[in-house]
Design an enzyme around this catalytic site. Sequence first.
Site, PDB file in Angstrom:
ATOM      1  N   HIS A 194       0.821  -1.217   0.000  1.00  0.00           N
ATOM      2  CA  HIS A 194       0.000   0.000   0.000  1.00  0.00           C
ATOM      3  C   HIS A 194       0.851   1.262   0.000  1.00  0.00           C
ATOM      4  CE1 HIS A 194      -3.007  -3.020   0.791  1.00  0.00           C
ATOM      5  NE2 HIS A 194      -3.742  -2.223   0.047  1.00  0.00           N
ATOM      6  N   GLU A 435     -10.905 -11.161  -5.808  1.00  0.00           N
ATOM      7  CA  GLU A 435      -9.474 -11.071  -5.507  1.00  0.00           C
ATOM      8  C   GLU A 435      -8.978 -12.270  -4.707  1.00  0.00           C
ATOM      9  OE1 GLU A 435      -8.674  -7.477  -3.285  1.00  0.00           O
ATOM     10  OE2 GLU A 435     -10.494  -7.663  -2.114  1.00  0.00           O
ATOM     11  N   ASP A 459      -4.280  -8.638  -4.967  1.00  0.00           N
ATOM     12  CA  ASP A 459      -4.481  -9.738  -4.029  1.00  0.00           C
ATOM     13  C   ASP A 459      -4.637 -11.071  -4.754  1.00  0.00           C
ATOM     14  OD1 ASP A 459      -4.341  -8.812  -1.339  1.00  0.00           O
ATOM     15  OD2 ASP A 459      -6.054  -7.550  -1.810  1.00  0.00           O
ATOM     16  N   CYS A 506      -9.155  -3.482 -11.010  1.00  0.00           N
ATOM     17  CA  CYS A 506      -8.586  -2.308 -10.331  1.00  0.00           C
ATOM     18  C   CYS A 506      -7.248  -2.590  -9.665  1.00  0.00           C
ATOM     19  CB  CYS A 506      -9.586  -1.742  -9.330  1.00  0.00           C
ATOM     20  SG  CYS A 506     -10.122  -2.941  -8.100  1.00  0.00           S
TER      21      CYS A 506
HETATM   22  C1  PEP Z   1      -6.356  -5.481  -5.386  1.00  0.00           C
HETATM   23  O1  PEP Z   1      -6.234  -6.323  -4.504  1.00  0.00           O
HETATM   24  O2  PEP Z   1      -6.001  -5.647  -6.562  1.00  0.00           O
HETATM   25  C2  PEP Z   1      -6.938  -4.163  -5.076  1.00  0.00           C
HETATM   26  C3  PEP Z   1      -7.184  -3.296  -6.011  1.00  0.00           C
HETATM   27  O3  PEP Z   1      -7.158  -3.867  -3.777  1.00  0.00           O
HETATM   28  P1  PEP Z   1      -5.996  -3.476  -2.737  1.00  0.00           P
HETATM   29  O4  PEP Z   1      -4.753  -3.214  -3.521  1.00  0.00           O
HETATM   30  O5  PEP Z   1      -6.472  -2.280  -2.002  1.00  0.00           O
HETATM   31  O6  PEP Z   1      -5.915  -4.690  -1.878  1.00  0.00           O
HETATM   32 MG    MG Z   2      -7.222  -6.150  -2.635  1.00  0.00          MG
END
Ligand code: PEP
Ligand code: MG
Length: 577
Positions: A194, A435, A459, A506
Amino acid sequence: MSHQRHFEGIPVSPGIVTGKAFRLDPRRLSAEPRPIPEAQVEQEVERFKKAVETSKTQIQKIRKKVEKDTDSSHAAIFDAHMFMLDDPILIKETVECIRREKKCAEYVLSQTVDRLAVLFKNIPDDYFSSRATDVYDVANQIMNNLRKVTSHPLRTLTEPVIVVAHDLGPSDTVMMDNSRVIGFVTGIGGPTSHTAIMAKALEIPAVVGVAGIADEVSSGDTLIVDGGGGRVILNPTEDELKKYEALQRKIQEQEQTLCLLCELPAETIDGHKIELSANIEIPDETAHVRSHGADGIGLFRTEFLYLNQPTIPDEEEQFALYRHVLEEIKPKPVIFRTFDLGGDKFISGVRFKELNPFMGLRAVRLGLANPEIFKVQLRAILRASPHGNAKLMFPMISCVEEVNAVKGLLKEVRDELDSKGIPYSREMEIGIMVEIPSAAITADILAKEVDFFSIGTNDLIQYTLAVDRVNERVAYLYEPYHPAILRLIRDVINAAHRENVWVGLCGEMAADPMTAIILIGLGIDELSMGPVAIPEVKRVIRNIRLADAQRLTEEILQMGTPAEIRRLVTAYARQLM
Ligand code: PEP
Ligand code: MG
């Protein structure tokens, strides 16, 4: 002459920046020995005691909540912290030292804690030596109260700096003064940690996983950070400075050219349109979303609102922020993802000791275990929904039962709003993130339950390939081109489309023009990414034919290794450009 060195790490946020380093102390406990006049010593002691009492109240409050909503083993962690807050060495000794040394509470506390941590570490028993961490946790909490949290070192910067840290948690990045932090480098972390995502969101060049960086760099050193190339130069030569300045200018020119595409649609030569949306972490990013020509917000990571706050944001606060984002973006859509806490993002003070937090009480699991907290967010989103084009998305869904459970909670909130006559959008679409491999494999079943999917490849890759997304030691195995990933994505898209369910994606894969070509060939409806990546992905889309991307993808799906796949896509992209 200053110590010079070149480092290599994982490139996570492009751009080149030169500036002064600011080394973030991992313990955040260092403090200047500010002298206290004799007459004010008792006042200083009282200030310290008040900070301890506030910490006790905060911990007790969290403990009660955790005990009520989860099982008591989680709550026991806080007993250790409460115990420390009554510890005669930590508290009494700090008080005595303030009186004896006539120095500020922050400084005396940091000194006491260091002594205490050494004592614990030297006890030849694992249990006691690991208690050193608790001492630091508790001391951090007292320190935050002494400093009123807002004085996080990244909040009080006085000049532009490149932050260097062993680790930079999401709770640090949300505290960052964006106008002063011009780059960052961390010793650990992977491409989809993150921290990396936040760097991209804020358009700050960043390199992570640079082993040993925090030990080599001192505050005030000059650094060049090449966020796209994954390079960091400590105390560069004049020639290196000139070379990188020229490169920086070139990148800026390229960005300006790309921005000309902002108003044009993301449409292939043969007329196939793809939605290109933006991922955001904080409401301030809406201006970036608009200026980079996004078709909406495909992922609002709402959990960032919960980080580094002394208390959980209340309904009114959340409602105001959600409404603001909707109004800024309308008539384009905003997908609100309910909080994805746990994993590597924790509410201040609530950090469960889990061995595998990414597989633990994270996202909807945490929400369902704490329905009172979860319902506050659902109510705030529902109430904001008439102010724009809102959609609601649940993260970390692993089975149909979870979809039913979150829908049940949503119904409770809707009924409560109905009974009070509070308006909300009854048409708001409900979606889930795909995910977790179990969700991807059962996409045909889940598609019958929801209006849309968004594939979270960050994920999905970590769980499918068993590669911790924040662990730089296994980053070489984190492979978006792995045939298992591409096949899973293909199957999810096909299953969704058979049920007329819209599918976006995403994860960070959406932001890479090469993987974007494959995703388009696989039939994705939307790609959502950090706003800064949108123009480049759009440029690629506007230069390809859907039919060609489909043919390429068919060929790729027959291949056995990521290397072969990468070679083929690279050759195709080269020939295009
Ligand atoms: C993902 O897991 O691809 C996602 C977009 O969510 P995050 O990166 O916040 O876990
Ligand atoms: Mg995720």
